[in-house]
Design a protein around this motif. Structure first.
Motif: not given
Ligand code: NAD
Ligand code: SSN
Length: 496
Positions: A157, A159, A183, A218, A236-239, A260-262, A294, A392, A458
């Motif tokens: 997840t 931050w 994690k 990480t 996974f939620t993140g980029s 759940e991505l960007g 996001c 974004e 969502f």
């Molecule tokens: N669709 C959704 O529900 C949603 C929700 C929140 C954020 N987001 C997206 O997340 C992004 C912002 O967050 P960010 O910049 O911290 O994203 P990020 O992808 O860099 O990080 C997100 C999570 O992934 C982890 N991570 C990074 N590299 C990794 C790897 N190689 N292996 C495993 N884990 C890893 C990070 O530690 C963090 O916990 C934006 O693009 C946003 O739109 C999407």
């Protein structure tokens, strides 16, 4: 400096939660976590390795054998207890969120309610898992399905919602009968660890919830969770970039995935909209968490007939924001998460200015407040060659794009590679139906800028990922359907 909490034992430093115990990293190494508003050290957390994470996965695998046999009602009671404890400790959880994420305390309290609501919601779903009775195609056969938990789940997840992103995954996982290794985000681990402490107090059996932390390792832990044979699913939620990497890694063992991505949300205001409602919606959507969600509006398209009036009213509201430390009274917007975020925002502003955009509010870093602060910014005269049109920003910059026709704006909105949320404002019912059906996104706000609700599915389409969280569908992401065919069931009844 330790945060001032009503219950200081919720602040866990140098330990992770594995198999119902608080443990250090095998290497003894830790990493520092800093307050994004002041830059001050909040505390240190274990720098877990792949080996440490293996222990957590083993604990989750062992716990799964027993946990999967609990009834839905038993799992429901555990989640409900955890929800109650989150609500009882909401002030402390909010303090931790503001401290490590920076969002104003009132927003942090809102996040705690939102986060806890996923435990409440899924405590209500857990006892209501049904299979089907299916009319068989083969004479004498009877077919039924049951839903089973998929197994150990790796949850990763971000931050920006230190509490809500983790509960939105753990809630349905536990409701389904799965066990978890989470994690926590390296920037905001303390909220996750406090929630883990509440899991312990709620009586969640050991090994069912494990929370591991890392900053520098990480990628190593990401690889462990996505390749370990005992892990059946990764959510996974993140980029989008990291999501693609994790998906590639997970292909080696063919894990079930939720991504759940960007986003890059279009926010469209048609001539026939109620302008004040649209302004309020745009403020709420664009500047929630200082633009770091996001689902934040990223491209604000305003039809030419109302462009000037909308821009003026919108800018007026943004000028009234008060930026500062989220703990201070009256602060409406806090810092961004780190200085890489302020630099990206500044790049987007400079790019728009260079290409003819006019900054009407803000447009500068705020070094007097600290290196992570950026002025809430409004730019008019945006064009589609500017970076904000296709990337974004994830920050407090609102670019207003003028447009002429419905077709033109829908094409612009759909030109994005991603499709998470979209918003539009109109009072014409036919248009509302047409545009809602035409926009290529997973979620749409019509005449509202706020769409987040545990009851509402969502998730996104295109490169915003797949899978749905929250809602009645969220639990399905953690279940397999098993088909049971009973043969020889059509024999004639015995006796005369
Ligand atoms: N669709 C959704 O529900 C949603 C929700 C929140 C954020 N987001 C997206 O997340 C992004 C912002 O967050 P960010 O910049 O911290 O994203 P990020 O992808 O860099 O990080 C997100 C999570 O992934 C982890 N991570 C990074 N590299 C990794 C790897 N190689 N292996 C495993 N884990 C890893 C990070 O530690 C963090 O916990 C934006 O693009 C946003 O739109 C999407
Ligand atoms: O940033 C992503 C999640 C935002 C939300 O759930 O409203």
């Amino acid at each position: 400096m330790a945060p001032k909490l009503n219950d200081p034992s919720l602040f866990k430093t140098d330990v992770c939660y594995v198999n119902g115990e608080w443990v250090k990293a095998g290497s003894g190494k830790t990493f520092e976590v800093h307050d994004p508003a002041t830059g001050k050290l909040i505390g240190t957390c274990p720098e877990f390795t792949a080996k440490d994470t293996d222990n957590a996965i083993a604990a989750a695998a062992t716990a799964f054998r027993e946990f999967r046999t609990k009834t839905g009602r038993e799992r429901s009671k555990l989640l409900r207890k955890w929800y109650d404890l989150m609500m009882e400790n909401s002030d402390d959880l909010a303090t931790l969120i503001t401290l490590e994420n920076g969002k104003p305390l009132a927003d942090a309290k809102g996040e705690v309610n939102y986060a806890a609501s996923f435990f409440e919601w899924f405590s209500e779903e857990a006892p209501r898992v049904y299979g089907d009775t299916i009319p068989a195609g083969v004479p004498g056969n009877r077919v039924v399905t049951i839903k089973e938990p998929v197994g150990v789940c790796g949850l990763i997840t971000p931050w920006n919602f230190p509490a809500a992103m983790i509960t939105r995954k753990i809630g349905p996982a536990l409701a389904a009968g799965c066990t978890t290794v989470c994690k926590a985000p390296g920037e905001t681990p303390f909220t996750s660890l406090a929630i883990a402490e509440l899991a312990h107090r709620a009586g969640i059996p050991k090994g069912v919830v494990n929370v591991v932390t890392t900053l520098n390792n990480t990628p190593e832990i990401g690889e462990t969770l996505t390749t370990h044979p005992a892990v059946q699913k990764v959510s996974f939620t993140g980029s989008t970039g990291v999501g693609k990497l994790l998906m590639k890694q997970a292909s080696s063992t063919l894990k079930i995935l939720s991504m759940e991505l960007g986003g890059n949300a279009p926010f469209i205001v048609f001539d026939d909209a109620d302008i004040d409602t649209a302004v309020a919606g745009a403020i709420a959507s664009k500047f929630r968490s200082s633009g770091q969600t996001c689902v934040c509006a990223n491209r604000i398209y305003v039809q030419k007939g109302i462009y000037d009036e909308f821009a003026e009213k919108f800018a007026e509201k943004v000028r009234a924001f008060k930026v500062g430390n989220g703990f201070e009274e009256g602060i409406t917007h806090g810092p961004l998460i780190h200085d890489r975020a302020t630099s990206k925002v500044d790049d987007h502003v400079k790019d728009a200015e260079k290409k003819g955009g006019k900054v009407v509010v803000g447009g500068q870093k705020m070094p007097d407040l600290g290196s992570n602060f950026y002025q809430p910014t409004v730019i008019t005269g945006m064009t589609k060659d500017m970076a904000i049109a296709s990337e974004e920003t994830f920050g407090p910059v609102a670019g207003l794009f003028p447009f002429d026709t419905e077709k033109e704006v829908v094409d612009l909105a759909n030109a994005a590679e991603v499709g998470l949320a979209g918003y539009f404002f109109s009072r014409d019912l036919e248009r509302i139906t047409r545009v809602a059906e035409a926009l290529e996104v997973g979620m749409i706000g019509v005449n509202t800028g706020l769409i987040s609700d545990p009851a509402a599915p969502f998730g996104g389409v295109k490169q915003s990922g797949f899978g749905r969280e929250g809602s009645k569908y969220g639990i399905e992401e953690y279940q397999n359907i098993k088909t049971i065919t009973y043969g020889g069931m059509g024999k004639p009844m015995q006796g005369s």
